[in-house]
Design an enzyme around this catalytic site. Structure first.
Site, mmCIF file in Angstrom:
data_model
loop_
_atom_site.group_PDB
_atom_site.id
_atom_site.type_symbol
_atom_site.label_atom_id
_atom_site.label_comp_id
_atom_site.label_asym_id
_atom_site.label_seq_id
_atom_site.Cartn_x
_atom_site.Cartn_y
_atom_site.Cartn_z
ATOM 1 C CG LEU A 141 23.854 17.344 -1.182
ATOM 2 C CD1 LEU A 141 23.238 18.729 -1.393
ATOM 3 C CD2 LEU A 141 24.867 17.384 -0.048
ATOM 4 C CG ASP A 142 21.314 12.441 3.623
ATOM 5 O OD1 ASP A 142 21.971 11.628 2.946
ATOM 6 O OD2 ASP A 142 21.480 12.620 4.842
ATOM 7 C CB VAL A 143 15.700 12.870 0.119
ATOM 8 C CG1 VAL A 143 14.375 13.561 -0.174
ATOM 9 C CG2 VAL A 143 15.967 11.775 -0.910
ATOM 10 C CB THR A 162 20.798 17.385 3.034
ATOM 11 O OG1 THR A 162 20.769 16.580 4.208
ATOM 12 C CG2 THR A 162 21.917 18.398 3.144
#
Length: 316
Positions: free
Chosen positions: A145-147, A149
């Site tokens: 997951l993106d930082v 998100t």
């Protein structure tokens, strides 16, 4: 490892015409992003016929050039240290897997460009050991997951689980359901975004819908419309970097709070958002040990819930 790297590299004919950052990355076996940062900080210089020439990261080296490197050595990202992060929770674990609820501000695993907390480090801090054939700094990580998100991630704890998850993600049998708050109201209210994604031609750290990009398919449905913004449920058919953010930005309905991809700063401020409103809400898969289908859900964290309630109450 020494604190600095000092090298004089001679460009051979095979490397003539190569970008400076790519040449240094290949020659010294460092990530290209690290080499690019060195060039940006004037820690790499090209000498041609004994004279300095323009040495930006995108400068092309020529045969016979000398590339002088005097830069800090990259940190050892394989040296993962145990960490604790408030709001990070372990939803489920057994001998094969661990499912975590990741808060925003935590990366999946260490990398040269990230100096904050990671899922790998927090698991180590919780006394959870992971042993797989993955790279040392990303043991057990089978998706990310993106930082910025939040939400659910599953981590493989052993080699069998790691292999099974890798196959499942490749075959797209893992059910990943996201909720996003996007600006405006998408038309139609339910649809599919099928548009290729690649690196943004103008920014190394951004992605965009571009011709020749990788196939990317996003299914969405508006589940609540507020006028200024809509809450949508998203099912990913592919898992490209920043896929949901890029696709909705391309539709002119960027995720609220996502300044990187064109969200309205005033809306972000009014909703109290300091990151994109994007949450990995549900995760379902066949358990690699038991063969049974399991599913997990994550409630919205406080900052995302506040934004939705602000819209529901008409306080926007």
């Amino acid at each position: 490892m020494s604190n600095r790297i000092t090298q004089r590299l001679t460009v051979e004919s095979d490397n003539a015409g190569t970008r400076l950052d790519a040449f240094v990355a290949s020659s010294l076996d460092v990530p290209r992003g690290v080499a690019a940062d060195w060039a940006k900080d004037s820690q790499i210089k090209i000498e041609r016929a004994g004279k300095p020439v323009k040495s930006t990261k995108s400068a092309k080296v020529a045969e016979g050039d000398t590339v002088v490197v005097d830069a800090p050595a990259p940190r050892d990202i394989t040296d993962v240290q145990p960490e604790y992060v408030d709001g990070f929770s372990i939803v489920y674990q057994d001998d094969d897997i661990v499912v975590v609820d990741k808060p925003a501000g935590v990366a999946a695993h260490p990398s040269q460009g990230w100096h904050g907390p990671t899922v790998v480090g927090v698991l180590l801090g919780a006394g959870i050991t992971v042993s797989t054939s993955g790279a040392a700094e990303r043991q057990g990580i089978v998706h990310r997951l993106d930082v910025g998100t939040s939400g659910l991630m599953v981590v493989a704890k052993n080699e069998n689980s790691y292999s099974e998850f890798k196959r499942a993600f490749k075959e797209r049998t893992v059910e990943k359901v996201y909720h996003a708050l996007v600006q405006g109201i998408p038309d139609p209210l339910k649809g599919t975004i099928d548009a290729p994604i690649g690196r943004h031609p103008g920014y190394e750290w951004k992605f965009a819908v571009i011709e020749g990009g990788r196939d990317s398919v996003t299914h969405y449905e508006v589940i609540e419309a507020f006028g200024p913004a809509s809450l949508v449920e998203v099912h990913l058919e592919t898992g490209r970097t920043h896929q949901i953010r890029v696709h909705f930005s391309a539709l002119k309905h960027p995720c609220a709070g996502d300044l990187t991809y064109g969200s309205d700063p005033s809306m972000s401020a009014n909703l109290g958002l300091t990151r994109q409103w994007l949450h990995a809400h549900k995760l379902g898969f066949t358990h690699p040990g038991t063969g049974e289908y399991v599913e997990f859900e994550s409630p919205y964290p406080q900052d995302l819930e506040y934004a939705v309630e602000t819209l529901r109450n008409g306080d926007f």
